[in-house]
Design a protein around this motif. Structure first.
Motif, PDB file in Angstrom:
ATOM      1  N   LEU A 189      -6.960   9.195 -14.945  1.00  0.00           N
ATOM      2  CA  LEU A 189      -5.651   9.322 -14.312  1.00  0.00           C
ATOM      3  C   LEU A 189      -5.414   8.183 -13.319  1.00  0.00           C
ATOM      4  CD1 LEU A 189      -3.098  10.985 -14.049  1.00  0.00           C
ATOM      5  CD2 LEU A 189      -4.320  12.494 -12.458  1.00  0.00           C
ATOM      6  N   GLN A 190      -6.414   7.883 -12.514  1.00  0.00           N
ATOM      7  CA  GLN A 190      -6.333   6.787 -11.544  1.00  0.00           C
ATOM      8  C   GLN A 190      -6.036   5.465 -12.245  1.00  0.00           C
ATOM      9  OE1 GLN A 190      -9.504   6.497  -8.452  1.00  0.00           O
ATOM     10  NE2 GLN A 190     -10.054   4.641  -9.562  1.00  0.00           N
ATOM     11  N   ASN A 191      -6.752   5.179 -13.298  1.00  0.00           N
ATOM     12  CA  ASN A 191      -6.550   3.923 -14.034  1.00  0.00           C
ATOM     13  C   ASN A 191      -5.180   3.865 -14.699  1.00  0.00           C
ATOM     14  OD1 ASN A 191      -9.081   3.022 -13.269  1.00  0.00           O
ATOM     15  ND2 ASN A 191     -10.077   3.761 -15.127  1.00  0.00           N
ATOM     16  N   ARG A 192      -4.711   5.003 -15.218  1.00  0.00           N
ATOM     17  CA  ARG A 192      -3.390   5.042 -15.848  1.00  0.00           C
ATOM     18  C   ARG A 192      -2.293   4.795 -14.807  1.00  0.00           C
ATOM     19  NH1 ARG A 192      -2.140  10.347 -17.498  1.00  0.00           N
ATOM     20  NH2 ARG A 192      -4.069  10.264 -18.660  1.00  0.00           N
ATOM     21  N   ILE A 193      -2.395   5.421 -13.639  1.00  0.00           N
ATOM     22  CA  ILE A 193      -1.401   5.225 -12.573  1.00  0.00           C
ATOM     23  C   ILE A 193      -1.388   3.769 -12.129  1.00  0.00           C
ATOM     24  CG2 ILE A 193      -0.858   5.755 -10.152  1.00  0.00           C
ATOM     25  CD1 ILE A 193      -1.858   8.654 -10.785  1.00  0.00           C
ATOM     26  N   LEU A 194      -2.561   3.178 -11.943  1.00  0.00           N
ATOM     27  CA  LEU A 194      -2.628   1.774 -11.515  1.00  0.00           C
ATOM     28  C   LEU A 194      -2.055   0.834 -12.573  1.00  0.00           C
ATOM     29  CD1 LEU A 194      -6.107   1.803  -9.797  1.00  0.00           C
ATOM     30  CD2 LEU A 194      -3.910   1.313  -8.678  1.00  0.00           C
ATOM     31  N   LEU A 233      -6.253   0.536  -5.565  1.00  0.00           N
ATOM     32  CA  LEU A 233      -7.130   1.468  -6.271  1.00  0.00           C
ATOM     33  C   LEU A 233      -7.581   2.582  -5.332  1.00  0.00           C
ATOM     34  CD1 LEU A 233      -9.942   0.685  -8.723  1.00  0.00           C
ATOM     35  CD2 LEU A 233     -10.437   2.077  -6.740  1.00  0.00           C
ATOM     36  N   LEU A 234      -8.005   2.212  -4.131  1.00  0.00           N
ATOM     37  CA  LEU A 234      -8.501   3.201  -3.175  1.00  0.00           C
ATOM     38  C   LEU A 234      -7.386   4.127  -2.687  1.00  0.00           C
ATOM     39  CD1 LEU A 234     -10.919   0.897  -1.163  1.00  0.00           C
ATOM     40  CD2 LEU A 234     -11.519   2.591  -2.927  1.00  0.00           C
ATOM     41  N   THR A 235      -6.179   3.591  -2.565  1.00  0.00           N
ATOM     42  CA  THR A 235      -5.042   4.418  -2.156  1.00  0.00           C
ATOM     43  C   THR A 235      -4.745   5.467  -3.219  1.00  0.00           C
ATOM     44  OG1 THR A 235      -4.111   2.606  -0.845  1.00  0.00           O
ATOM     45  CG2 THR A 235      -2.603   4.372  -1.502  1.00  0.00           C
ATOM     46  N   VAL A 236      -4.688   5.061  -4.478  1.00  0.00           N
ATOM     47  CA  VAL A 236      -4.451   6.019  -5.572  1.00  0.00           C
ATOM     48  C   VAL A 236      -5.591   7.031  -5.619  1.00  0.00           C
ATOM     49  CG1 VAL A 236      -4.236   6.290  -8.079  1.00  0.00           C
ATOM     50  CG2 VAL A 236      -3.010   4.446  -6.905  1.00  0.00           C
ATOM     51  N   HIS A 237      -6.813   6.567  -5.426  1.00  0.00           N
ATOM     52  CA  HIS A 237      -7.975   7.455  -5.406  1.00  0.00           C
ATOM     53  C   HIS A 237      -7.813   8.507  -4.304  1.00  0.00           C
ATOM     54  CE1 HIS A 237     -12.226   8.219  -6.444  1.00  0.00           C
ATOM     55  NE2 HIS A 237     -12.369   8.525  -5.165  1.00  0.00           N
ATOM     56  N   GLY A 238      -7.402   8.048  -3.118  1.00  0.00           N
ATOM     57  CA  GLY A 238      -7.189   8.971  -2.002  1.00  0.00           C
ATOM     58  C   GLY A 238      -6.078   9.959  -2.278  1.00  0.00           C
ATOM     59  N   VAL A 239      -4.977   9.498  -2.874  1.00  0.00           N
ATOM     60  CA  VAL A 239      -3.870  10.386  -3.223  1.00  0.00           C
ATOM     61  C   VAL A 239      -4.371  11.478  -4.170  1.00  0.00           C
ATOM     62  CG1 VAL A 239      -1.728  10.533  -4.580  1.00  0.00           C
ATOM     63  CG2 VAL A 239      -1.962   8.772  -2.815  1.00  0.00           C
ATOM     64  N   LEU A 240      -5.129  11.095  -5.172  1.00  0.00           N
ATOM     65  CA  LEU A 240      -5.631  12.087  -6.129  1.00  0.00           C
ATOM     66  C   LEU A 240      -6.549  13.099  -5.449  1.00  0.00           C
ATOM     67  CD1 LEU A 240      -6.187   9.859  -9.286  1.00  0.00           C
ATOM     68  CD2 LEU A 240      -4.329  11.494  -8.847  1.00  0.00           C
ATOM     69  N   HIS A 241      -7.380  12.641  -4.510  1.00  0.00           N
ATOM     70  CA  HIS A 241      -8.212  13.596  -3.757  1.00  0.00           C
ATOM     71  C   HIS A 241      -7.337  14.577  -2.973  1.00  0.00           C
ATOM     72  CE1 HIS A 241     -12.367  12.687  -4.495  1.00  0.00           C
ATOM     73  NE2 HIS A 241     -12.255  11.424  -4.124  1.00  0.00           N
ATOM     74  N   ILE A 268       0.846  -1.200   0.000  1.00  0.00           N
ATOM     75  CA  ILE A 268       0.000   0.000   0.000  1.00  0.00           C
ATOM     76  C   ILE A 268       0.883   1.252   0.000  1.00  0.00           C
ATOM     77  CG2 ILE A 268      -1.681   1.322   1.360  1.00  0.00           C
ATOM     78  CD1 ILE A 268      -2.856  -1.449   2.202  1.00  0.00           C
ATOM     79  N   VAL A 269       1.935   1.228   0.799  1.00  0.00           N
ATOM     80  CA  VAL A 269       2.877   2.350   0.815  1.00  0.00           C
ATOM     81  C   VAL A 269       3.537   2.496  -0.558  1.00  0.00           C
ATOM     82  CG1 VAL A 269       5.073   3.162   1.776  1.00  0.00           C
ATOM     83  CG2 VAL A 269       3.289   2.279   3.303  1.00  0.00           C
ATOM     84  N   ALA A 270       3.898   1.373  -1.170  1.00  0.00           N
ATOM     85  CA  ALA A 270       4.555   1.410  -2.483  1.00  0.00           C
ATOM     86  C   ALA A 270       3.659   2.032  -3.546  1.00  0.00           C
ATOM     87  CB  ALA A 270       4.984   0.006  -2.903  1.00  0.00           C
ATOM     88  N   VAL A 271       2.383   1.673  -3.562  1.00  0.00           N
ATOM     89  CA  VAL A 271       1.491   2.239  -4.584  1.00  0.00           C
ATOM     90  C   VAL A 271       1.238   3.723  -4.302  1.00  0.00           C
ATOM     91  CG1 VAL A 271      -0.818   1.721  -3.634  1.00  0.00           C
ATOM     92  CG2 VAL A 271      -0.459   1.668  -6.091  1.00  0.00           C
ATOM     93  N   ALA A 272       1.178   4.111  -3.033  1.00  0.00           N
ATOM     94  CA  ALA A 272       1.019   5.536  -2.709  1.00  0.00           C
ATOM     95  C   ALA A 272       2.243   6.316  -3.175  1.00  0.00           C
ATOM     96  CB  ALA A 272       0.808   5.713  -1.205  1.00  0.00           C
ATOM     97  N   ARG A 273       3.438   5.775  -2.902  1.00  0.00           N
ATOM     98  CA  ARG A 273       4.682   6.429  -3.307  1.00  0.00           C
ATOM     99  C   ARG A 273       4.739   6.536  -4.841  1.00  0.00           C
ATOM    100  NH1 ARG A 273       8.062   4.217   0.031  1.00  0.00           N
ATOM    101  NH2 ARG A 273       8.258   6.102   1.264  1.00  0.00           N
ATOM    102  N   PHE A 274       4.354   5.471  -5.523  1.00  0.00           N
ATOM    103  CA  PHE A 274       4.352   5.459  -6.981  1.00  0.00           C
ATOM    104  C   PHE A 274       3.427   6.551  -7.516  1.00  0.00           C
ATOM    105  CE2 PHE A 274       3.015   4.069 -11.182  1.00  0.00           C
ATOM    106  CZ  PHE A 274       4.213   3.639 -11.754  1.00  0.00           C
ATOM    107  N   ALA A 275       2.215   6.647  -6.954  1.00  0.00           N
ATOM    108  CA  ALA A 275       1.242   7.648  -7.417  1.00  0.00           C
ATOM    109  C   ALA A 275       1.764   9.062  -7.173  1.00  0.00           C
ATOM    110  CB  ALA A 275      -0.094   7.446  -6.713  1.00  0.00           C
ATOM    111  N   LEU A 276       2.328   9.302  -6.000  1.00  0.00           N
ATOM    112  CA  LEU A 276       2.854  10.636  -5.698  1.00  0.00           C
ATOM    113  C   LEU A 276       4.009  10.990  -6.628  1.00  0.00           C
ATOM    114  CD1 LEU A 276       2.702  10.433  -1.817  1.00  0.00           C
ATOM    115  CD2 LEU A 276       1.300  11.917  -3.285  1.00  0.00           C
ATOM    116  N   ASP A 277       4.860   9.994  -6.888  1.00  0.00           N
ATOM    117  CA  ASP A 277       5.977  10.218  -7.804  1.00  0.00           C
ATOM    118  C   ASP A 277       5.465  10.520  -9.207  1.00  0.00           C
ATOM    119  OD1 ASP A 277       8.828  10.237  -8.411  1.00  0.00           O
ATOM    120  OD2 ASP A 277       8.423   8.386  -9.521  1.00  0.00           O
ATOM    121  N   ARG A 278       4.490   9.733  -9.682  1.00  0.00           N
ATOM    122  CA  ARG A 278       3.918   9.959 -11.021  1.00  0.00           C
ATOM    123  C   ARG A 278       3.287  11.332 -11.143  1.00  0.00           C
ATOM    124  NH1 ARG A 278       4.047   5.769 -15.011  1.00  0.00           N
ATOM    125  NH2 ARG A 278       6.093   5.062 -14.359  1.00  0.00           N
ATOM    126  N   MET A 279       2.769  11.835 -10.031  1.00  0.00           N
ATOM    127  CA  MET A 279       2.108  13.137 -10.055  1.00  0.00           C
ATOM    128  C   MET A 279       3.090  14.285  -9.822  1.00  0.00           C
ATOM    129  SD  MET A 279      -0.894  12.386 -10.896  1.00  0.00           S
ATOM    130  CE  MET A 279      -1.596  14.017 -10.743  1.00  0.00           C
TER     131      MET A 279
END
Length: 190
Positions: A140-145, A114-122, A18-29
């Motif tokens: 954007l959420q689907n592309r990041i995932l 999915l929910l973690t990326v969703h939360g990051v985007l919010h 979960i931490v890894a996907v959050a870090r990935f999403a933040l990095d992508r953004m």
């Protein structure tokens, strides 16, 4: 990037993932590597309380995002030049997500990703109240995932290939010194 996770849900999950996907999403953004994020996993009762208190809606939900820093409303927090920030908290409810995962035909961890990326985007200012906003956010959420899954699969393939290469090199005596098994010294026969 500092990402803290606390599991108070009573459900065992792969917190590192979960931490890894959050870090990935933040990095992508393009979020500053000095940013801080907190992820909290809670049970149904706690989520229902938060949902009612903050959204004035009854019952639990899957994810809630609580932004911390007030950011310039004329710029998104993922815009270039934004420095370190305490982004906020993402609250996940694995018990609620488990039923959604089953209905969607995938596992709980995939749903939590999915929910973690969703939360990051919010936390970064994205919303889905209007149809155009929803299209933008969910695309954007689907592309990041998808990128996260592709990156993870590529890393797993590379690791497997390295393991296979090491095994072959070891079998023909070309392994790195640290990879070679230790050879026992011959006993002295004086």
């Amino acid at each position: 990037m500092s990402i803290e996770i606390a599991n108070e849900a009573g459900v065992g999950v792969d917190e590192a993932s979960i931490v890894a996907v959050a870090r990935f999403a933040l990095d992508r953004m393009g979020v500053s590597p000095l940013a801080e994020l907190s992820v909290l996993l809670v049970d149904l009762d706690v989520m229902a309380d938060l949902h009612e208190r903050w959204m004035d809606l009854p019952g639990p939900t899957d994810v809630m995002a609580f932004p911390m820093d007030e950011l310039d409303s004329a710029r998104r927090p993922d815009a270039a030049g934004v420095g370190p920030a305490l982004l906020g908290d993402i609250v996940l409810c694995p018990a609620f997500a488990k039923d959604q995962a089953r209905k969607a035909g995938h596992g709980l961890l995939e749903e939590l990703h999915l929910l973690t990326v969703h939360g990051v985007l919010h936390l970064l200012g994205y919303d889905h109240a209007e149809p155009a906003e929803e299209r933008e956010m969910f695309t954007l959420q689907n592309r990041i995932l998808a990128d996260y899954r592709d990156t993870k699969e590529s890393a797993a393939r590379a690791a497997q290939q390295r393991s296979n290469d090491d095994r072959v090199l070891g079998a023909v005596g070309l392994a790195e010194e640290e990879d070679k098994p230790a050879v026992a010294d011959s006993p002295d026969t004086d």
